[in-house]
Design an enzyme around this catalytic site. Structure first.
Site, PDB file in Angstrom:
ATOM      1  N   ASP A  67      44.551  25.658  50.128  1.00 20.72           N
ATOM      2  CA  ASP A  67      44.270  26.975  49.552  1.00 20.72           C
ATOM      3  C   ASP A  67      44.334  28.097  50.582  1.00 20.72           C
ATOM      4  OD1 ASP A  67      42.021  26.013  50.860  1.00 20.72           O
ATOM      5  OD2 ASP A  67      40.819  25.797  49.057  1.00 20.72           O
ATOM      6  N   ASN A 136      29.154  23.735  44.182  1.00 19.66           N
ATOM      7  CA  ASN A 136      29.365  23.753  42.728  1.00 19.66           C
ATOM      8  C   ASN A 136      30.348  22.669  42.289  1.00 19.66           C
ATOM      9  OD1 ASN A 136      31.781  24.690  43.663  1.00 19.66           O
ATOM     10  ND2 ASN A 136      31.721  26.666  42.629  1.00 19.66           N
ATOM     11  N   HIS A 138      33.394  22.189  43.551  1.00 21.41           N
ATOM     12  CA  HIS A 138      34.829  22.519  43.618  1.00 21.41           C
ATOM     13  C   HIS A 138      35.539  21.672  44.663  1.00 21.41           C
ATOM     14  CE1 HIS A 138      34.288  26.071  46.717  1.00 21.41           C
ATOM     15  NE2 HIS A 138      34.495  24.946  47.344  1.00 21.41           N
ATOM     16  N   GLU A 143      37.607  25.858  40.750  1.00 21.73           N
ATOM     17  CA  GLU A 143      36.233  26.228  40.437  1.00 21.73           C
ATOM     18  C   GLU A 143      35.811  25.690  39.065  1.00 21.73           C
ATOM     19  OE1 GLU A 143      34.781  27.168  42.959  1.00 21.73           O
ATOM     20  OE2 GLU A 143      35.063  29.260  43.490  1.00 21.73           O
TER      21      GLU A 143
HETATM   22  C1  F6R Z   1      38.717  24.725  51.794  1.00 19.56           C
HETATM   23  C2  F6R Z   1      38.397  24.010  50.585  1.00 19.56           C
HETATM   24  C3  F6R Z   1      37.017  24.022  50.007  1.00 19.56           C
HETATM   25  C4  F6R Z   1      35.970  23.489  50.978  1.00 19.56           C
HETATM   26  C5  F6R Z   1      34.574  23.544  50.359  1.00 19.56           C
HETATM   27  C6  F6R Z   1      33.507  23.091  51.317  1.00 19.56           C
HETATM   28  O1  F6R Z   1      40.087  24.574  52.123  1.00 19.56           O
HETATM   29  O2  F6R Z   1      39.258  23.424  50.033  1.00 19.56           O
HETATM   30  O3  F6R Z   1      37.015  23.270  48.833  1.00 19.56           O
HETATM   31  O4  F6R Z   1      36.277  22.164  51.308  1.00 19.56           O
HETATM   32  O5  F6R Z   1      34.302  24.853  49.975  1.00 19.56           O
HETATM   33  O6  F6R Z   1      33.414  24.010  52.355  1.00 19.56           O
HETATM   34  P1  F6R Z   1      32.507  23.743  53.637  1.00 19.56           P
HETATM   35  O7  F6R Z   1      33.141  22.607  54.347  1.00 19.56           O
HETATM   36  O8  F6R Z   1      32.589  25.015  54.440  1.00 19.56           O
HETATM   37  O9  F6R Z   1      31.151  23.415  53.143  1.00 19.56           O
END
Ligand code: F6R
Length: 247
Positions: A67, A136, A138, A143
Site C-alpha cells: 500500500d 481494527n 485490517h 479496512e
Molecule cells: C502497512 C500495512 C498495515 C500495517 C498495520 C500494522 O503496509 O499494510 O496493514 O501492517 O497497520 O501497522 P503497525 O505495524 O505499525 O502496527
C-alpha cells in the site's frame, strides 16, 4: 494456520526473516510482498544483517508493497516508498527497477490501481507475503467494510487507522485520508503468507482473525481461506489465543 508464539519482538523479527531468507535462497528471483509500519522494522534489520553476512545478492529479487498513501510521493518522509528505502532498499543490493510500490501521486488513481494489479499478475504472483495487522483487523489498507475489495483499490482510511498512524505524522490532521491498497484476492494469491503481530493492542484482532467468522468487518479473517499462513506473534499479541501453538 500455524501460530508461532515467541518471547520477544527480536525473536519475532528473526523468525520472520528466516522464512523470507528460505524463500530467497531457494528462489534467487523470488517475488516478495512487503509491508510497512512498526511491526516489520526489526525483520528488515535482520534481513539486511543476514544477507550482508552471507553475501546474498538481491539483484534478481522483485518486491511489491501492499500500500501507499494517496498524495505523498516517494520523497515525502511519511510515504511508504520512503519508509522502504530507509528501512530496507538503501541497505541491500536490490535493483530499483524491481521495486514496486503504488504511486500515491498518480493523476488517475483508478488507472494506477489497475496497472498495479496487472503488473503483479504479469510478474507471476507473490512467493511470500509479509503482513502486519491493524487494531481494527485490517491487512494492507483493507479496512472494515460491508464487502471485501478483491483487487488493488483506492480506500478511505478508517478513523482507528488514522489515529494509529498519527504517531508518524506531526498531527492527526496531517495523516492522509485515502490510500491505495492491494485487495484481499491480491493478497490471497500469494503462495505463502506470514503475518506478524506484537503488543497487546493486536490481541483482539488476532483472536477475531483466527476464531471469528470470515467477515469484511474484520478483513484479516479472510486469511482463514488460505492454505499456507504462518502467524508469528509475541506473548502480548497472543494473550487471548487458546493454543496449542506451533513451535
Ligand atoms: C502497512 C500495512 C498495515 C500495517 C498495520 C500494522 O503496509 O499494510 O496493514 O501492517 O497497520 O501497522 P503497525 O505495524 O505499525 O502496527
Amino acid at each position: 494456520m500455524k501460530i508461532y508464539k515467541v518471547a520477544s519482538y527480536e525473536q519475532m523479527s528473526q523468525e520472520a526473516a528466516k522464512h523470507i531468507l528460505k524463500v530467497m535462497t531457494e528462489k534467487p528471483n523470488a517475488l516478495l510482498g512487503l509491508a510497512t509500519g512498526s511491526t516489520p522494522v526489526g525483520m528488515y534489520q535482520a534481513l539486511i544483517r543476514e544477507t550482508r553476512a552471507t553475501g546474498f545478492s538481491w539483484q534478481h529479487i522483485v518486491t511489491y508493497n501492499l500500500d501507499e498513501y494517496v498524495g505523498l510521493d516517494a520523497l515525502d518522509e511519511q510515504s511508504y516508498a520512503h519508509f522502504m528505502n530507509v528501512n530496507l532498499f538503501d541497505h541491500v543490493s536490490i535493483d530499483q527497477a524491481h521495486v514496486h510500490i503504488p504511486n500515491g501521486k498518480a493523476e488517475d488513481l483508478e488507472a494506477e490501481c489497475r496497472a498495479y494489479e496487472a503488473s503483479l499478475k504479469t510478474a507471476g504472483g507473490v512467493d511470500i507475503q509479509v503482513l502486519g495487522i491493524g487494531r481494527n483487523g485490517h491487512i494492507g489498507f483493507n479496512e472494515p467494510n460491508d464487502a471485501f475489495e478483491p483487487y488493488t483499490h483506492v480506500v478511505h482510511l478508517d478513523e482507528k487507522t488514522i489515529e494509529d498512524n498519527a504517531r508518524f505524522f506531526e498531527s492527526k490532521e496531517k495523516v492522509p485520508k485515502t490510500a491505495i491498497s492491494m485487495g484481499v484476492e491480491s493478497i490471497l494469491s500469494a503462495k505463502k503468507i506470514i503475518l506478524l503481530a506484537c503488543g497487546k493492542e493486536k490481541a483482539q484482532a488476532l483472536y477475531d482473525m483466527l476464531y471469528g467468522p470470515i467477515t469484511p468487518q474484520l478483513p484479516a479473517s479472510i486469511l482463514q481461506k488460505h492454505g499456507d499462513v504462518e502467524v508469528i506473534c509475541d506473548e502480548a499479541a497472543a494473550s487471548l489465543l487458546k493454543g496449542p501453538f506451533d513451535v
